[in-house]
Design a protein around this motif. Structure first.
Motif, PDB file in Angstrom:
ATOM      1  N   LEU A 150      24.033   7.809  52.700  1.00 56.05           N
ATOM      2  CA  LEU A 150      24.076   8.166  54.315  1.00 56.05           C
ATOM      3  C   LEU A 150      22.665   7.940  54.829  1.00 56.05           C
ATOM      4  CD1 LEU A 150      25.581   8.888  56.790  1.00 56.05           C
ATOM      5  CD2 LEU A 150      25.017  11.256  56.202  1.00 56.05           C
ATOM      6  N   VAL A 151      22.182   7.137  55.663  1.00 55.98           N
ATOM      7  CA  VAL A 151      20.888   7.205  56.336  1.00 55.98           C
ATOM      8  C   VAL A 151      20.952   7.637  57.802  1.00 55.98           C
ATOM      9  CG1 VAL A 151      19.099   5.497  56.867  1.00 55.98           C
ATOM     10  CG2 VAL A 151      20.674   4.980  54.919  1.00 55.98           C
ATOM     11  N   THR A 152      20.122   8.447  57.972  1.00 54.95           N
ATOM     12  CA  THR A 152      19.835   8.994  59.349  1.00 54.95           C
ATOM     13  C   THR A 152      18.364   8.876  59.815  1.00 54.95           C
ATOM     14  OG1 THR A 152      19.624  11.348  58.791  1.00 54.95           O
ATOM     15  CG2 THR A 152      21.823  10.480  59.249  1.00 54.95           C
ATOM     16  N   HIS A 187      26.245  10.645  47.980  1.00 49.03           N
ATOM     17  CA  HIS A 187      25.491  10.920  46.812  1.00 49.03           C
ATOM     18  C   HIS A 187      24.034  11.242  47.085  1.00 49.03           C
ATOM     19  CE1 HIS A 187      28.769   8.906  44.345  1.00 49.03           C
ATOM     20  NE2 HIS A 187      28.910   9.888  43.771  1.00 49.03           N
ATOM     21  N   ILE A 188      23.636  10.287  48.295  1.00 50.16           N
ATOM     22  CA  ILE A 188      22.230  10.376  48.452  1.00 50.16           C
ATOM     23  C   ILE A 188      22.127  10.341  49.938  1.00 50.16           C
ATOM     24  CG2 ILE A 188      20.073   8.972  48.415  1.00 50.16           C
ATOM     25  CD1 ILE A 188      21.312   7.745  45.747  1.00 50.16           C
ATOM     26  N   SER A 189      21.358  11.008  50.648  1.00 48.14           N
ATOM     27  CA  SER A 189      21.014  11.196  52.141  1.00 48.14           C
ATOM     28  C   SER A 189      19.423  10.728  52.459  1.00 48.14           C
ATOM     29  CB  SER A 189      21.481  12.636  52.480  1.00 48.14           C
ATOM     30  OG  SER A 189      20.947  12.803  54.043  1.00 48.14           O
ATOM     31  N   LEU A 190      19.521   9.718  53.043  1.00 44.76           N
ATOM     32  CA  LEU A 190      17.887   9.248  53.368  1.00 44.76           C
ATOM     33  C   LEU A 190      17.562   9.233  54.615  1.00 44.76           C
ATOM     34  CD1 LEU A 190      18.102   5.562  51.536  1.00 44.76           C
ATOM     35  CD2 LEU A 190      17.469   7.854  50.517  1.00 44.76           C
ATOM     36  N   VAL A 214      18.846  14.681  48.829  1.00 43.91           N
ATOM     37  CA  VAL A 214      17.913  14.434  49.965  1.00 43.91           C
ATOM     38  C   VAL A 214      16.589  13.770  49.588  1.00 43.91           C
ATOM     39  CG1 VAL A 214      17.059  15.411  52.164  1.00 43.91           C
ATOM     40  CG2 VAL A 214      19.273  16.310  51.070  1.00 43.91           C
ATOM     41  N   ILE A 215      16.453  12.670  50.516  1.00 42.69           N
ATOM     42  CA  ILE A 215      15.379  11.885  49.921  1.00 42.69           C
ATOM     43  C   ILE A 215      14.791  11.564  51.457  1.00 42.69           C
ATOM     44  CG2 ILE A 215      14.255   9.820  49.121  1.00 42.69           C
ATOM     45  CD1 ILE A 215      16.368   9.762  47.030  1.00 42.69           C
ATOM     46  N   GLN A 216      13.626  11.933  51.749  1.00 44.45           N
ATOM     47  CA  GLN A 216      12.656  11.670  52.845  1.00 44.45           C
ATOM     48  C   GLN A 216      11.560  10.701  52.729  1.00 44.45           C
ATOM     49  OE1 GLN A 216      14.648  13.542  55.414  1.00 44.45           O
ATOM     50  NE2 GLN A 216      12.639  13.471  56.208  1.00 44.45           N
ATOM     51  N   ALA A 217      11.427   9.557  53.574  1.00 39.29           N
ATOM     52  CA  ALA A 217      10.523   8.601  53.595  1.00 39.29           C
ATOM     53  C   ALA A 217       9.229   9.175  54.546  1.00 39.29           C
ATOM     54  CB  ALA A 217      11.041   7.401  53.850  1.00 39.29           C
ATOM     55  N   GLY A 218       7.904   8.719  54.062  1.00 37.91           N
ATOM     56  CA  GLY A 218       6.848   8.836  55.031  1.00 37.91           C
ATOM     57  C   GLY A 218       6.902   7.903  56.109  1.00 37.91           C
ATOM     58  N   THR A 219       5.609   7.703  56.731  1.00 36.05           N
ATOM     59  CA  THR A 219       5.723   6.490  57.618  1.00 36.05           C
ATOM     60  C   THR A 219       5.180   5.328  56.679  1.00 36.05           C
ATOM     61  OG1 THR A 219       4.521   5.486  59.474  1.00 36.05           O
ATOM     62  CG2 THR A 219       3.352   7.475  58.087  1.00 36.05           C
ATOM     63  N   ALA A 220       5.725   4.130  57.049  1.00 39.21           N
ATOM     64  CA  ALA A 220       5.377   3.112  56.269  1.00 39.21           C
ATOM     65  C   ALA A 220       4.122   2.372  56.831  1.00 39.21           C
ATOM     66  CB  ALA A 220       6.645   1.919  56.208  1.00 39.21           C
ATOM     67  N   THR A 221       3.870   2.374  58.088  1.00 37.02           N
ATOM     68  CA  THR A 221       2.826   1.372  58.722  1.00 37.02           C
ATOM     69  C   THR A 221       2.230   2.349  60.022  1.00 37.02           C
ATOM     70  OG1 THR A 221       4.389   0.391  60.392  1.00 37.02           O
ATOM     71  CG2 THR A 221       4.074  -0.708  58.050  1.00 37.02           C
ATOM     72  N   VAL A 238      19.079   2.468  41.928  1.00 37.26           N
ATOM     73  CA  VAL A 238      20.110   3.370  41.722  1.00 37.26           C
ATOM     74  C   VAL A 238      21.127   2.943  40.691  1.00 37.26           C
ATOM     75  CG1 VAL A 238      21.922   4.332  43.402  1.00 37.26           C
ATOM     76  CG2 VAL A 238      20.038   3.820  44.156  1.00 37.26           C
ATOM     77  N   GLN A 239      21.631   3.680  39.951  1.00 43.39           N
ATOM     78  CA  GLN A 239      22.717   3.389  38.745  1.00 43.39           C
ATOM     79  C   GLN A 239      23.808   4.055  39.490  1.00 43.39           C
ATOM     80  OE1 GLN A 239      22.104   1.593  36.244  1.00 43.39           O
ATOM     81  NE2 GLN A 239      20.028   1.671  35.661  1.00 43.39           N
ATOM     82  N   PRO A 240      24.977   3.091  39.520  1.00 42.64           N
ATOM     83  CA  PRO A 240      26.234   3.517  40.160  1.00 42.64           C
ATOM     84  C   PRO A 240      26.555   4.925  39.872  1.00 42.64           C
ATOM     85  CG  PRO A 240      26.326   1.218  39.288  1.00 42.64           C
ATOM     86  CD  PRO A 240      25.109   1.775  38.884  1.00 42.64           C
ATOM     87  N   GLY A 241      26.638   5.673  40.791  1.00 43.84           N
ATOM     88  CA  GLY A 241      27.642   7.026  40.517  1.00 43.84           C
ATOM     89  C   GLY A 241      26.371   8.171  40.343  1.00 43.84           C
ATOM     90  N   ASN A 242      25.558   8.114  39.032  1.00 42.06           N
ATOM     91  CA  ASN A 242      25.123   9.346  38.579  1.00 42.06           C
ATOM     92  C   ASN A 242      23.801   9.359  38.438  1.00 42.06           C
ATOM     93  OD1 ASN A 242      25.458   7.980  36.473  1.00 42.06           O
ATOM     94  ND2 ASN A 242      26.660   9.443  35.336  1.00 42.06           N
ATOM     95  N   GLN A 243      22.935   8.083  38.342  1.00 42.71           N
ATOM     96  CA  GLN A 243      21.717   8.211  38.125  1.00 42.71           C
ATOM     97  C   GLN A 243      20.903   7.214  39.134  1.00 42.71           C
ATOM     98  OE1 GLN A 243      20.670   6.988  33.948  1.00 42.71           O
ATOM     99  NE2 GLN A 243      22.747   7.664  33.346  1.00 42.71           N
TER     100      GLN A 243
END
Length: 292
Positions: A150-152, A187-190, A214-221, A238-243
């Protein structure tokens, strides 16, 4: 394995052209399976800024890089009050995309973007009931072997934003949203917004969050840095499902270089991490599961 580049807060109008060019070069060379940009393509939602952002996306598409892009709060006009309320994302739709909640599904991942930018909240975001139902519906028929992402733009969790214990504000109605992502088995929230890199198992923050990393990105540019954190973006394998593996790609003043490297494994309903920074890269400088 799916290779995903996660960029955020590129802020055309307050960006460094050299870094913009370097991201295109890096992405073109590494050729991710998907490039995700989680909002704030512009600084003040002005027409020229959207034109520049559209040219940037066009350059990535010209190099045959698949994209999933969502708006952020800076893509809603701040000072043009009439446009802010009459057509808050009109320019975004004209220059970037009509679809504010894009969907990408491959053999390995299913990815949904959700627009959290609103006219009334100024800098903060919000998720509504219709979007929560969309999360449930979109992932309802996704097979169990695929990683659900999921991306927000605005985080759905109150996350650290400074060097101390200061927490940033989560998107409005985030508690209801957590139930939706739990129901959907995300599985992953960006996300982005705070110009700070961060990764943590949601269960360590909210008990009812489900199996979400939960994964946050910094500012790219952007030239608008916070806490002295340089421009960066995330590189996920991303390995499917669990890694999965996460490496932060950081601007050093001349080019992008690989920085922190962390591996994650989903065991039951919780992600566990392992620092891989001291382990050597393969000869093609790519992340592989062999590093575990």
């Amino acid at each position: 394995m799916a290779r995903i580049a996660h960029l955020s807060d590129i802020h055309f109008g307050a960006n460094d052209p050299n870094i913009v060019a370097a991201t295109i070069d890096w992405l073109t060379e590494k050729r991710p399976d998907l490039v995700i940009i989680s909002g704030d393509l512009t600084q003040r939602a002005r027409e020229k800024q959207f034109q520049d952002a559209a040219d940037y996306l066009g350059a990535l598409r010209q190099n045959e890089l698949p994209l999933l892009v969502i708006p952020g709060n800076h893509d809603v006009p701040l000072y043009d009050v009439f446009r802010r309320f009459a057509s808050p994302l009109g320019r975004y739709k004209r220059y970037i995309a009509h679809d504010l909640c894009p969907w990408v599904e491959t053999d390995e991942v299913a990815v949904l973007g959700i627009n959290t930018a609103r006219s009334l909240t100024i800098k903060d975001g919000r998720i509504n009931e219709q979007q929560m139902q969309l999360i449930r519906q979109r992932f309802n028929n996704v097979t169990p072997d695929k990683t659900r992402i999921l991306v927000t733009h605005h985080p759905l969790f109150a996350l650290p934003i400074g060097r101390g214990n200061e927490l940033g504000e989560a998107a409005g109605r985030h508690q209801d949203a957590l139930q939706a992502i739990n129901d959907a088995g995300i599985h992953i929230s960006l996300a982005g917004h705070f110009h700070r890199t961060y990764a943590e198992a949601a269960r360590k923050m909210v008990a009812a969050a489900g199996p979400t990393l939960v994964i946050q990105a910094g500012t790219a540019t952007s030239t608008r840095l916070r806490n002295q954190e340089p421009q960066s973006f995330n590189w996920l394998h991303v390995q499917p499902g669990n890694q999965m593996e996460l490496q932060v790609i950081v601007w050093n003043g001349d080019d992008f270089q690989r920085a922190s490297h962390v591996g994650f494994v989903l065991e039951g309903d919780e992600w566990h991490s392992e620092n891989l920074s001291t382990q050597p890269m393969t000869t093609d400088d790519s992340l592989t599961a062999d590093h575990r």
